[in-house]
Design a protein around this motif. Structure first.
Motif, PDB file in Angstrom:
ATOM      1  N   CYS A 184      -1.153   8.571 -13.755  1.00  0.00           N
ATOM      2  CA  CYS A 184      -0.737   7.235 -14.184  1.00  0.00           C
ATOM      3  C   CYS A 184      -1.596   6.155 -13.534  1.00  0.00           C
ATOM      4  N   ALA A 185      -1.684   5.024 -14.233  1.00  0.00           N
ATOM      5  CA  ALA A 185      -2.337   3.836 -13.668  1.00  0.00           C
ATOM      6  C   ALA A 185      -1.277   2.952 -13.033  1.00  0.00           C
ATOM      7  N   VAL A 186      -1.638   2.341 -11.917  1.00  0.00           N
ATOM      8  CA  VAL A 186      -0.766   1.359 -11.270  1.00  0.00           C
ATOM      9  C   VAL A 186      -1.429  -0.003 -11.365  1.00  0.00           C
ATOM     10  N   THR A 187      -0.690  -0.937 -11.945  1.00  0.00           N
ATOM     11  CA  THR A 187      -1.147  -2.318 -12.062  1.00  0.00           C
ATOM     12  C   THR A 187      -0.317  -3.178 -11.131  1.00  0.00           C
ATOM     13  N   CYS A 242       0.832  -1.216   0.000  1.00  0.00           N
ATOM     14  CA  CYS A 242       0.000   0.000   0.000  1.00  0.00           C
ATOM     15  C   CYS A 242       0.861   1.259   0.000  1.00  0.00           C
ATOM     16  N   ALA A 243       1.954   1.233   0.747  1.00  0.00           N
ATOM     17  CA  ALA A 243       2.837   2.398   0.804  1.00  0.00           C
ATOM     18  C   ALA A 243       3.471   2.671  -0.558  1.00  0.00           C
ATOM     19  N   ILE A 244       3.889   1.607  -1.237  1.00  0.00           N
ATOM     20  CA  ILE A 244       4.503   1.772  -2.566  1.00  0.00           C
ATOM     21  C   ILE A 244       3.478   2.313  -3.560  1.00  0.00           C
ATOM     22  N   VAL A 245       2.282   1.722  -3.566  1.00  0.00           N
ATOM     23  CA  VAL A 245       1.231   2.165  -4.489  1.00  0.00           C
ATOM     24  C   VAL A 245       0.872   3.623  -4.229  1.00  0.00           C
ATOM     25  N   ALA A 246       0.689   3.961  -2.967  1.00  0.00           N
ATOM     26  CA  ALA A 246       0.303   5.332  -2.618  1.00  0.00           C
ATOM     27  C   ALA A 246       1.382   6.331  -3.026  1.00  0.00           C
ATOM     28  N   ALA A 247       2.646   5.955  -2.863  1.00  0.00           N
ATOM     29  CA  ALA A 247       3.745   6.857  -3.221  1.00  0.00           C
ATOM     30  C   ALA A 247       3.769   7.106  -4.728  1.00  0.00           C
ATOM     31  N   ILE A 248       3.545   6.053  -5.513  1.00  0.00           N
ATOM     32  CA  ILE A 248       3.530   6.214  -6.970  1.00  0.00           C
ATOM     33  C   ILE A 248       2.360   7.096  -7.388  1.00  0.00           C
ATOM     34  N   GLN A 251      -8.719  -5.194  -1.408  1.00  0.00           N
ATOM     35  CA  GLN A 251      -9.445  -3.954  -1.141  1.00  0.00           C
ATOM     36  C   GLN A 251      -8.489  -2.869  -0.648  1.00  0.00           C
ATOM     37  N   ARG A 252      -7.554  -3.253   0.223  1.00  0.00           N
ATOM     38  CA  ARG A 252      -6.586  -2.278   0.738  1.00  0.00           C
ATOM     39  C   ARG A 252      -5.718  -1.724  -0.391  1.00  0.00           C
ATOM     40  N   PHE A 253      -5.259  -2.590  -1.287  1.00  0.00           N
ATOM     41  CA  PHE A 253      -4.436  -2.110  -2.406  1.00  0.00           C
ATOM     42  C   PHE A 253      -5.241  -1.145  -3.281  1.00  0.00           C
ATOM     43  N   PHE A 254      -6.496  -1.482  -3.504  1.00  0.00           N
ATOM     44  CA  PHE A 254      -7.375  -0.645  -4.328  1.00  0.00           C
ATOM     45  C   PHE A 254      -7.577   0.710  -3.666  1.00  0.00           C
ATOM     46  N   ASP A 255      -7.812   0.689  -2.369  1.00  0.00           N
ATOM     47  CA  ASP A 255      -8.019   1.939  -1.640  1.00  0.00           C
ATOM     48  C   ASP A 255      -6.759   2.799  -1.622  1.00  0.00           C
ATOM     49  N   ALA A 256      -5.593   2.148  -1.710  1.00  0.00           N
ATOM     50  CA  ALA A 256      -4.320   2.884  -1.748  1.00  0.00           C
ATOM     51  C   ALA A 256      -4.061   3.505  -3.112  1.00  0.00           C
ATOM     52  N   GLY A 257      -4.830   3.065  -4.135  1.00  0.00           N
ATOM     53  CA  GLY A 257      -4.703   3.678  -5.449  1.00  0.00           C
ATOM     54  C   GLY A 257      -4.435   2.728  -6.600  1.00  0.00           C
ATOM     55  N   ALA A 258      -4.306   1.421  -6.336  1.00  0.00           N
ATOM     56  CA  ALA A 258      -4.080   0.474  -7.432  1.00  0.00           C
ATOM     57  C   ALA A 258      -5.301   0.470  -8.359  1.00  0.00           C
ATOM     58  N   ASP A 259      -5.047   0.480  -9.660  1.00  0.00           N
ATOM     59  CA  ASP A 259      -6.124   0.562 -10.647  1.00  0.00           C
ATOM     60  C   ASP A 259      -6.440  -0.790 -11.280  1.00  0.00           C
ATOM     61  N   ARG A 260      -5.393  -1.592 -11.476  1.00  0.00           N
ATOM     62  CA  ARG A 260      -5.540  -2.833 -12.241  1.00  0.00           C
ATOM     63  C   ARG A 260      -4.817  -3.958 -11.519  1.00  0.00           C
ATOM     64  N   TYR A 261      -5.221  -5.170 -11.857  1.00  0.00           N
ATOM     65  CA  TYR A 261      -4.567  -6.331 -11.253  1.00  0.00           C
ATOM     66  C   TYR A 261      -4.502  -7.447 -12.291  1.00  0.00           C
ATOM     67  N   LEU A 262      -3.302  -7.976 -12.490  1.00  0.00           N
ATOM     68  CA  LEU A 262      -3.096  -9.087 -13.410  1.00  0.00           C
ATOM     69  C   LEU A 262      -2.888 -10.373 -12.622  1.00  0.00           C
TER      70      LEU A 262
END
Length: 342
Positions: free
Chosen positions: A129-132, A116-122, A144-155
């Motif tokens: 930008c989108a973060v996947t 979450c910290a890495i995603v939020a920093a980006i 859910q936590r990753f999404f709330d931190a700002g992640a847009d996509r997941y592979l």
């Protein structure tokens, strides 16, 4: 028949068998052209670039096909620091990347808090930008936590939708049911979701491929990543034959016809088994490429399979090489997030 598949956006097992087994070059040429035209209807001649950052090659899993499997004692393990990850994003942003794909093994070091910290920093530094994320199976709460931190996509490649085939590829601790649960959870949370599979993996049949296509029809993912299976010398599948470029190209076209707006990468693995693999993938209906932004000194350590290309190239080389390759076949690499157009 091919027009019927495009019109119905569906395929029967017998149609799949014919298209994968036929030696009729005229029919296959028409299949690929129709798929390319279908991609053009939504995305024009645009090819979207994603900046791939392979940030850890530690993994707790022991999948039989994967070079970074937990029991591979020959793997040269590494983790990028937060500063290194941000540096990759910085150079990528300057080169025009507007999607960053953080990919790694299922590494317990990267707790939810760290991710979450890495995603939020980006997202804070690059809000346009989108973060996947591509970091494997997690709980719905973690997603859910990753999404709330700002992640847009997941592979998360499902690898196979067939239970018996899944067992052939994975250790007993892993299950197809849980893999599918993850994908449905991700979709429910609101991610743009990607699934996919290797073409030619040990035990794969036309019947299992048909189950994969049915699963894609049910899930309706925003992205589908497929590429040929390529063996890795330090795995139990070291001596298994690789998948073929031709079958991969045909399946790319079929996926485009049954799911017309999907974001469909021409993968590095496709470029590894043929010098023009990625160009041929784009000409068969794909519309995404993923150059590597990882530091050059770790690229050769992220060995999912052998003989991976571009391990020695700087990020700028990868970026401009890709642009020139796409231009040579009449496509334009675009600077945008490249979101799903559904």
């Amino acid at each position: 028949m091919i027009d019927g598949i495009a019109d119905r956006q569906d395929i029967t097992l017998e149609e799949l068998r014919i298209l994968l087994e036929t030696a009729d070059e005229k029919s296959i040429g028409y299949l690929k052209k129709l798929a390319s035209d279908k991609a053009h209807e939504t995305y024009g001649n645009q090819v979207f670039i994603r900046g791939l950052i392979e940030f850890t090659n530690y993994c707790k899993n022991d999948c039989l096909y994967c070079g970074i499997r937990h029991s591979n004692k020959n793997a040269d393990r590494y983790r990028l620091t937060d500063e290194q990850i941000m540096s990759c994003c910085e150079s990528g942003y300057e080169l025009g990347f507007r999607t960053f794909v953080l990919q790694g093994g299922e590494d317990p070091y990267y707790t939810d808090d760290r991710v979450c910290a890495i995603v939020a920093a980006i997202k804070e530094k690059y809000p346009d930008c989108a973060v996947t994320l591509s970091i494997g199976e997690k709980s719905k709460e973690s997603y859910q936590r990753f999404f709330d931190a700002g992640a847009d996509r997941y592979l998360l490649r499902h690898e196979t939708a067939n239970e018996e085939h899944y067992r052939r590829l994975h250790p007993k601790e892993m299950s197809l049911a849980n893999r599918k649960r993850c994908l449905w959870d991700l979709k429910e949370i609101g991610y743009q979701v990607g699934c996919g599979f290797m073409v030619g993996s040990p035990g794969q049949t036309i019947e299992t491929l048909y189950e994969d296509l049915k699963f894609i029809k049910d899930l309706k993912p925003h992205m589908v990543g497929i590429g040929p299976f390529i063996s890795q010398k330090d795995t139990p599948f070291a001596d298994e034959p690789s998948g073929t470029m031709e079958r991969t190209l045909r399946l790319l076209s079929i996926i485009r016809l049954i799911h017309p707006k999907v974001l469909l990468p021409a993968t590095t693995a496709l470029g590894t088994i043929h010098p023009k693999g990625r160009e041929l993938g784009i000409q068969s209906g794909a519309n995404v490429v993923m150059p590597n932004l990882s530091p050059v000194n770790v690229r050769d350590k992220y060995k999912l399979y052998d003989n991976k290309i571009c391990t020695g190239d700087e990020a700028a080389e990868c970026r401009y090489c890709m642009e020139n390759r796409m231009k040579s076949i009449g496509y334009q690499v675009v600077v945008s997030r490249g979101d799903f157009a559904g």
